[in-house]
Design a protein around this motif. Structure first.
Motif, short mmCIF file in Angstrom:
data_model
loop_
_atom_site.label_atom_id
_atom_site.label_comp_id
_atom_site.label_asym_id
_atom_site.label_seq_id
_atom_site.Cartn_x
_atom_site.Cartn_y
_atom_site.Cartn_z
N VAL A 133 -22.03 -84.63 -106.12
CA VAL A 133 -20.95 -85.56 -106.09
C VAL A 133 -20.95 -86.01 -104.69
N GLY A 134 -21.31 -85.26 -103.76
CA GLY A 134 -21.24 -85.91 -102.46
C GLY A 134 -22.28 -87.12 -102.41
N LYS A 135 -23.26 -87.29 -102.98
CA LYS A 135 -24.21 -88.32 -103.08
C LYS A 135 -23.51 -89.45 -104.01
N ILE A 136 -23.28 -88.90 -105.21
CA ILE A 136 -22.89 -89.65 -106.41
C ILE A 136 -21.70 -90.54 -106.18
N TYR A 137 -20.66 -89.69 -105.75
CA TYR A 137 -19.49 -90.47 -105.16
C TYR A 137 -19.51 -91.41 -104.03
N GLY A 138 -20.24 -90.73 -103.18
CA GLY A 138 -20.35 -91.51 -102.13
C GLY A 138 -20.75 -93.01 -102.02
N VAL A 139 -21.96 -93.11 -102.80
CA VAL A 139 -22.17 -94.36 -103.41
C VAL A 139 -21.19 -95.28 -104.21
N LEU A 140 -20.64 -94.37 -105.23
CA LEU A 140 -19.90 -94.89 -106.16
C LEU A 140 -18.72 -95.56 -105.76
N THR A 141 -17.93 -94.83 -104.53
CA THR A 141 -16.65 -95.28 -103.99
C THR A 141 -17.09 -96.78 -103.22
N HIS A 142 -17.89 -96.86 -102.53
CA HIS A 142 -18.15 -98.50 -102.18
C HIS A 142 -18.53 -99.38 -103.22
N SER A 156 -17.44 -86.51 -95.38
CA SER A 156 -18.18 -85.66 -94.32
C SER A 156 -19.57 -85.43 -95.15
N GLU A 157 -19.70 -86.13 -96.31
CA GLU A 157 -20.89 -86.01 -96.90
C GLU A 157 -22.06 -86.83 -96.43
N ALA A 158 -23.42 -86.27 -96.25
CA ALA A 158 -24.54 -87.08 -96.13
C ALA A 158 -25.32 -87.24 -97.59
N ALA A 159 -25.44 -88.47 -97.98
CA ALA A 159 -25.90 -88.59 -99.41
C ALA A 159 -27.42 -88.65 -99.36
N ALA A 160 -28.28 -88.77 -98.29
CA ALA A 160 -29.52 -88.81 -98.52
C ALA A 160 -30.31 -87.52 -98.99
N GLY A 161 -31.19 -87.52 -99.85
CA GLY A 161 -31.75 -86.44 -100.26
C GLY A 161 -31.06 -85.74 -101.36
N LYS A 162 -29.91 -85.67 -101.49
CA LYS A 162 -29.14 -84.91 -102.24
C LYS A 162 -29.70 -85.53 -103.77
N ASN A 163 -29.67 -84.58 -104.86
CA ASN A 163 -29.86 -84.91 -106.12
C ASN A 163 -29.03 -85.76 -106.70
N GLN A 166 -23.68 -94.58 -92.68
CA GLN A 166 -23.01 -94.36 -93.98
C GLN A 166 -23.76 -95.14 -95.00
N VAL A 167 -23.37 -94.75 -96.27
CA VAL A 167 -24.44 -95.46 -97.34
C VAL A 167 -24.01 -97.05 -97.49
#
Length: 401
Positions: free
Chosen positions: A313-322, A301-308, A288-289
């Protein structure tokens, strides 16, 4: 936004309170981690290229990477590559006449290998297939709008938490130590494809580490097992002083080994990664991130790597929540642990999630009214700096695996 921030006190304990806790980390040279890090680097390169030419990041999602294992022949003193690995760089990118996005992606991948896996020759040991094609008109249209805040390109829910448990911390630190500069300098025989599995039973922690030894440094079976024991002792020497609540730790290295069976009983490698012939890799199957796979934790369920980094939001929120969970835990007194959920709605501004849920376990000295206002302030503050956060994400400031 304040009316969409929900703060809930929870009574359940942390993973550290569970009788059994299981945590895994796939290290730098693991095929899945390679894919995550490579595709994230490609996204960063495209973001720079688009910004330099057009003043903003255009639509892309390079999150369908696949590393196909090759074939090698192992020998004492150094084996050889028979068939190279194959890297497939996939999904969507805005095609422009100013530069070739496929060529940029391939050159970025080669650069990553040169920087991170010195045993791998980016030209001889790999072939490349870039399958980046234009996206749908509707999603690409999100990037044509002149606005400092992009609209979400998906309806997604993600979760982050803080702090790490002792087991999570030890698993993460152990892999980083093994793939760190000092360990590699002391043990050049060690490969980069490190996997650490931690299983804690009450106060007893068992660490199982898998790591290939480079065959060019090994002259015999006896030499392999001697070096393996030296590295195992070094790892235990590193871990033991870092114990806090955990009282007992055992550590085993390469447990599939079988002395007396030759190459079948030793984890030897030509290039230091199992992608050379044993295991393919794929984006989204690894850490995970926050760098770990924690089975006692909630996860999205989102994979962050490579997303814009400006609309997905799967990437942006994935990092932001942590990040939010960590800052809330550090800045608000009286919190034992924090879990943050964010859920987007496609088409809505990314700084306005349809809901933000903060779940907290309180210390005995704190009450819910004590912490509600500062938690809301932190969530609001971080959402208000969304443009800056997205720029930092595009520049690679935050880890994604």
């Amino acid at each position: 936004m304040l009316d969409r921030i929900y703060i809930q006190q929870i009574e359940r304990g942390t993973p550290a309170d569970a009788f059994v806790e299981i945590v895994e980390r796939k290290g730098l040279g693991h095929p899945d981690t390679i894919c995550d890090l490579l595709m994230e680097r490609v996204s960063q390169a495209l973001s720079r290229g688009y910004t330099e030419k057009f003043g903003r990041i255009l639509h892309h999602n390079c999150d369908k990477g696949l590393l196909v294992a090759g074939e090698v022949e192992r020998r004492y003193g150094g084996g050889r590559v028979i068939e190279p690995m194959k890297l497939i760089i996939g999904d969507r990118a805005t095609l422009v006449k100013e530069f070739d996005v496929r060529e940029l992606a391939i050159e970025t991948a080669k650069s990553w290998f040169r920087e991170n896996l010195p045993q791998v020759d980016a030209n001889r040991h790999l072939t490349y297939q870039a399958e980046l094609k234009g996206g749908s008109d509707e999603l690409a249209g999100l990037f044509r709008e002149e606005s400092t805040i992009a609209r979400a390109n998906d309806t997604s829910a993600v979760v982050g938490y803080a702090p790490l448990s002792e087991t999570e911390r030890l698993v993460l630190e152990t892999e980083k130590f093994v793939n760190g500069v000092e360990f590699k300098k002391k043990f050049p025989e060690s490969g980069t494809d490190v996997k650490v599995m931690g299983v804690r039973r009450e106060i007893d922690l068992s660490l199982t580490v898998a790591m290939p030894l480079l065959d060019k440094y090994i002259g015999s079976e006896a030499g392999y097992f001697q070096k393996k024991n030296e590295m195992r002792d070094e790892l235990l020497h590193y871990v033991k002083p870092r114990l806090e609540e955990i009282q007992n730790v055992t550590l085993e290295l390469n447990t599939l080994d079988q002395p007396g069976t030759g190459f079948r009983g030793m984890y030897l490698s030509v290039l230091g990664t199992s992608a050379e012939d044993a295991d393919s890799g794929e984006v989204g199957r690894g850490n995970q991130v926050n760098g770990i796979i924690a089975l006692n934790r909630p996860r999205g369920s989102e994979a962050a790597a490579g997303k814009n980094p400006v609309s997905h939001v799967g990437k942006i929120y994935g990092v932001l929540t942590h990040l939010l969970a960590d800052r809330i835990h550090k800045e608000v007194p009286g919190l034992k642990h924090v879990v943050v959920w964010l859920c987007s709605r496609i088409g809505d501004p990314i700084d306005q999630p349809q809901t933000a849920s903060v779940q907290i376990a309180l210390a005995k000295t704190a009450t819910l009214p004590d912490v509600e206002a500062p938690i809301r302030q932190i969530v609001t503050r971080e959402l208000q700096r969304m443009p800056e956060f997205c720029r930092e994400l595009a520049e690679g400031k935050y880890s994604i695996c």
